[in-house]
Design an enzyme around this catalytic site. Structure first.
Site, PDB file in Angstrom:
ATOM      1  N   HIS A 459     -10.620 -35.882  20.449  1.00  0.00           N
ATOM      2  CA  HIS A 459      -9.680 -35.236  21.358  1.00  0.00           C
ATOM      3  C   HIS A 459      -9.151 -36.216  22.396  1.00  0.00           C
ATOM      4  O   HIS A 459      -8.017 -36.098  22.861  1.00  0.00           O
ATOM      5  CB  HIS A 459     -10.347 -34.027  22.020  1.00  0.00           C
ATOM      6  N   GLU A 698       0.638 -17.404   7.775  1.00  0.00           N
ATOM      7  CA  GLU A 698      -0.595 -18.011   8.290  1.00  0.00           C
ATOM      8  C   GLU A 698      -1.807 -17.750   7.415  1.00  0.00           C
ATOM      9  O   GLU A 698      -2.863 -18.343   7.648  1.00  0.00           O
ATOM     10  CB  GLU A 698      -0.893 -17.470   9.696  1.00  0.00           C
ATOM     11  N   ASP A 722      -3.086 -22.264  11.573  1.00  0.00           N
ATOM     12  CA  ASP A 722      -3.875 -21.137  11.084  1.00  0.00           C
ATOM     13  C   ASP A 722      -3.923 -21.106   9.564  1.00  0.00           C
ATOM     14  O   ASP A 722      -4.959 -20.755   8.984  1.00  0.00           O
ATOM     15  CB  ASP A 722      -3.315 -19.819  11.620  1.00  0.00           C
ATOM     16  N   CYS A 769       6.123 -24.276  12.223  1.00  0.00           N
ATOM     17  CA  CYS A 769       5.927 -24.425  13.660  1.00  0.00           C
ATOM     18  C   CYS A 769       4.522 -24.880  14.002  1.00  0.00           C
ATOM     19  O   CYS A 769       4.112 -24.818  15.154  1.00  0.00           O
ATOM     20  CB  CYS A 769       6.255 -23.125  14.398  1.00  0.00           C
TER      21      CYS A 769
END
Length: 839
Positions: A459, A698, A722, A769
């Site tokens: 991260h 998704e 997702d 997206c």
């Protein structure tokens, strides 16, 4: 073995580039050793070895019979001083791929098309098992020279081409950049293998089995040459039609970008020897003194208290820490970057881990204090994770330590302080950095990062990339011994830190830095230009936003609209639901900021993983499989209808058709039909204009029934985050597994491919997206699959536009097909190596 220098009249090979009896541990080591022979002989620059390694991910260079022919990317031919060969004999063998053992590695460096003649000569030995075995075991290098000579007694005479009765024939011109080399030959053979007919390719006085890559290489065909393809069998006509089209499209060997378009690493002067090698985490270059970052680490003494009171204290502090993270997520001023928002969401999930909580409570019940118990369990988890061999999993240690310190500060009442930094600019070196540390760094003072630990998927690396900070990770403890103030060059793209550079090296680095800056400046200057491929295909590039204020910022960054407005910001961090008027004012503010550009508003996507008291959501063991998205909206029509009323009212103030509504987490046709029915009733009640109604794709169930959904939805927007989570059964916020949820996994790409094909058949468009849309490689593959709209965070807009403008739709389609044919996410990502296809 004789030591007399002998050189073939046809092949650029000599005894000094033949090494017998080598022992290597793996394929990469074998390629490096063969490359080093080429370096030592003066055939190539050392950097060409990296190109050879990269090429191996693009096409398997094992020809069979224990022989492999690694060679570099055409884009890096400038690193070849002169054409040459090197032979590495490995009698014991080395595993090349799962089912292939290689005994002879022949490294090839070719400045032009002469490498095709080399390959043709080389493949002659493949028809003779005994000859291949002799190459693997001989103790005399002259035997290898003789075997590889073309047109001399050791070579096999040209075969007589016997006519094929009843064969159908077609002549085709081979296009591409480098003739029929390994990659296009592999593609041809794989296509031919799909047909039952026999297939033969004829060139001059040679014929090759069209289903055997090694046989095709023997032809030595250069670009622009006419080939005759022959087929005989029940599907011969179909085979020729498909193969002719494949050859006409370049067999995946077209539109290869120039080296300057793909190379991101600095090539230092040859005399530079002081270097610390790590792993690239974020591209770019920094030139500045180094400064050692020393983390602020709290430690607490054990105290004893009443267990139930300490458990309540623990729960209270964790709730406060989660609220802090929620505020960071919702506060655009404190945390403007979507990457940071997602990371701090993951930190919330970490802190809410029931196993973590149970372990801490167990220590408390043994009589220990809550802060000490928390510290012990966190440090135990950190140690366990850091010992893992998997780089992605080990990278989560920094996240665990980050949340550990956040909670300890709240226990102790200590306010987090910004790190003490020097007055001037610097390159920050550290053992490791937590995401919170990285997010607090001032990019005006910190020009780059270099850590001893960590990996490119951590991260911390993600935040560095989002903030535009060059970063190198995993550089080892040597970086920690550098004195503060020592000048250094940090090459983020190359994954290297060069300490104590001399003036000539600084001058070279500054020149490269200026080149990078100019490249970025060009991208920024052209950010308002559309993403139009070189053959005229337009891709709509839009932005993901989560707050009203981000709409204007996105447009200024080059967005052609908003492909995803996350409306959750209106609902989180408050005691009551937002009113219709509040929502209406927020949506109209965005519409005004976009000034006619399209806006896709996603209805409320929230579930049991969020703390929203007024919705009365029950805690769920697995909120991602529970009541969330459209499921929640249909169960709370009061909340859903209020939002729909606000959207339709706002749409009435916009240009016709510019506002679209998108439903999240749709899993069944019943969901879609119920949502559409409710939306239509609201629209009719208000007398509002029609808005296109689309869905987020998704879950795999929607993909498998995409044709049916496309008949009822106006558009699709694939949420790759997702979709990846559900396809791979990996919680994308899982502290250990999350980063293995790679949206470029072939399984996910194949799901997107199915979605696009189904939508296209029904005349509907597909956007993406999710995070994959904002990666240059991901954007390239998605466009090649037929996605027409890409929505991403604002910092990614200009780079994606530049990437797509720099290639053709034909090349992007070829890249997409190669990605679909991959077996792992790593193989797909290897397509982005220098000189590969469209990326």
């Amino acid at each position: 073995m004789t030591t007399t220098e002998t050189r073939s009249s046809d092949l650029p090979l000599s005894l000094r580039t033949i090494r017998l009896g080598a022992t290597v541990t793996d394929k990469a080591s074998a390629i490096r050793a063969a490359g080093q022979l080429l370096v030592d002989a003066g055939y190539i620059e050392a950097g060409y070895i990296d190109s050879m390694l990269a090429r191996e991910g693009q096409a398997n260079t094992c020809l069979g019979h224990g022989i492999a022919i690694p060679h570099g990317q055409p884009a890096h031919r400038s690193l070849i001083k002169q054409t040459g060969l090197a032979v590495l004999q490995i009698p014991a063998g080395v595993r090349w791929n799962d089912d292939q053992i290689v005994h002879v590695v022949i490294g090839i460096a070719a400045r032009g098309d002469e490498h095709l003649e080399i390959l043709a000569a080389l493949t002659d030995v493949l028809d003779d098992d005994a000859a291949a075995q002799r190459l693997a075991t001989t103790t005399d290098a002259n035997h290898i020279l003789a075997a590889l000579r073309r047109g001399e007694p050791a070579a096999k005479p040209a075969a007589v081409i016997e006519p094929w009765p009843d064969a159908v024939v077609i002549d085709v011109v081979l296009i591409g950049h480098a003739g029929l080399h390994a990659r296009p030959a592999t593609n041809f053979a794989e296509i031919a293998a799909d047909f039952s007919s026999e297939i033969r390719v004829v060139h001059g006085d040679r014929a090759a089995n069209g289903k055997a890559m090694a046989s095709l290489l023997r032809l030595g065909v250069e670009s622009g040459v006419t080939l005759r393809i022959e087929a005989r069998g029940s599907d011969a006509d179909a085979a020729l039609a498909v193969l002719a089209e494949a050859v006409a499209s370049g067999l995946g060997d077209v539109d290869e970008p120039a080296a300057e378009e793909t190379a991101q690493a600095w090539t230092p002067p040859e005399t530079v020897t002081s270097v610390i090698v790590g792993t690239s985490a974020a591209p770019g270059m920094a030139i500045a003194p180094v400064f050692r970052f020393r983390a602020e680490m709290l430690s607490v003494e054990d105290t004893h208290g009443e267990p139930e009171a300490e458990i309540r204290r623990l729960d209270r502090v964790i709730a406060e820490a989660n609220a802090d993270l929620q505020r960071l997520e919702n506060d655009a001023g404190a945390c403007p970057l979507p990457a940071e928002v997602e990371i701090f969401k993951a930190h919330q999930a970490l802190m809410s881990d029931p196993e973590l909580h149970a372990d801490v409570v167990a220590l408390i019940r043994e009589g220990h204090g809550a802060p000490w118990s928390w510290q012990q369990i966190i440090e135990r988890r950190v140690d366990e994770v850091r010992r893992l061999k998997n780089e992605r999993l080990a990278g989560r240690a920094a996240d665990l330590r980050d949340i550990g310190q956040r909670v300890l500060r709240l226990f102790s009442g200590v306010v987090s302080r910004d790190p003490v930094l020097p007055a001037g600019q610097c390159i920050l070196v550290a053992d490791d950095l937590t995401p919170s540390d990285t997010a607090r760094l001032d990019p005006k003072k910190i020009l780059g990062l270099c850590t001893a630990a960590g990996g490119p998927t951590s991260h911390t690396a993600i935040i560095a990339r989002a903030r535009g900070l060059p970063a190198v990770v995993g550089a080892g403890s040597e970086v920690l011994s550098l004195p503060d103030g020592a000048m250094a060059i940090l090459d983020g793209g190359g994954g290297r830190l060069y300490p104590h550079p001399e003036e000539f090296a600084l001058a070279s680095a500054k020149e490269f830095q200026a080149h990078l800056a100019q490249h970025q400046a060009t991208a920024d200057a052209d950010r308002f230009r559309p993403a139009l491929t070189s053959d005229g295909h337009r891709v709509e590039i839009v932005a993901n936003i989560g707050h009203a204020g981000e709409a204007a910022e996105a447009v200024e960054s080059g967005a052609e609209g908003v492909g995803l407005l996350r409306t959750e910001f209106l609902f989180l961090g408050r005691e009551t639901a937002p009113t219709e008027d509040e929502q209406f004012l927020s949506y109209t503010e965005m519409i005004r900021a976009l000034n006619g550009l399209p806006l896709i508003i996603r209805t409320l996507d929230i579930g049991g993983d969020k703390v929203v008291p007024y919705l009365g959501l029950a805690h769920e063991e697995n909120p991602f499989l529970g009541v969330r998205g459209i499921r929640l909206c249909l169960r709370r029509p009061d909340v859903f209808k209020t939002q729909l009323r606000a959207i339709y009212r706002a749409a009435a103030t916009a240009e016709a058709g510019s506002v679209k509504i998108m439903f999240p987490m749709v899993t069944t046709l019943e969901d879609l039909r119920a949502a559409k029915q409710l939306a239509e009733s609201v629209r009719a009640e208000l007398g509002a204009p029609h808005c296109d109604l689309g869905i987020m794709v998704e879950v795999p169930s929607v993909v498998l029934m995409a044709r049916e959904f496309a008949r009822e939805a106006d558009f699709f927007s694939v949420g790759t985050n997702d979709l990846t989570q559900y396809a791979l059964a990996i919680d994308r916020q899982h502290p250990e597994l999350g980063k293995e949820a790679d949206a470029l996994h072939p399984a996910v790409l194949r799901l997107i491919d199915l979605t696009v094909k189904a939508a296209t058949a029904e005349g509907k468009w597909v956007g993406v997206c999710g995070g994959a849309a904002g990666e240059p490689l991901g954007a390239s593959i998605l466009t090649g699959l037929g996605v027409t709209e890409l929505s991403m965070s604002a910092p990614s807009l200009s780079a994606v536009k530049v990437k797509l403008r720099g290639t053709s739709l034909k090349a992007l389609r070829s890249l997409a097909q190669r990605a679909l044919a991959c077996s792992t996410a790593a193989e797909v990502r290897a397509l982005s190596a220098p000189g590969r296809g469209a990326d």
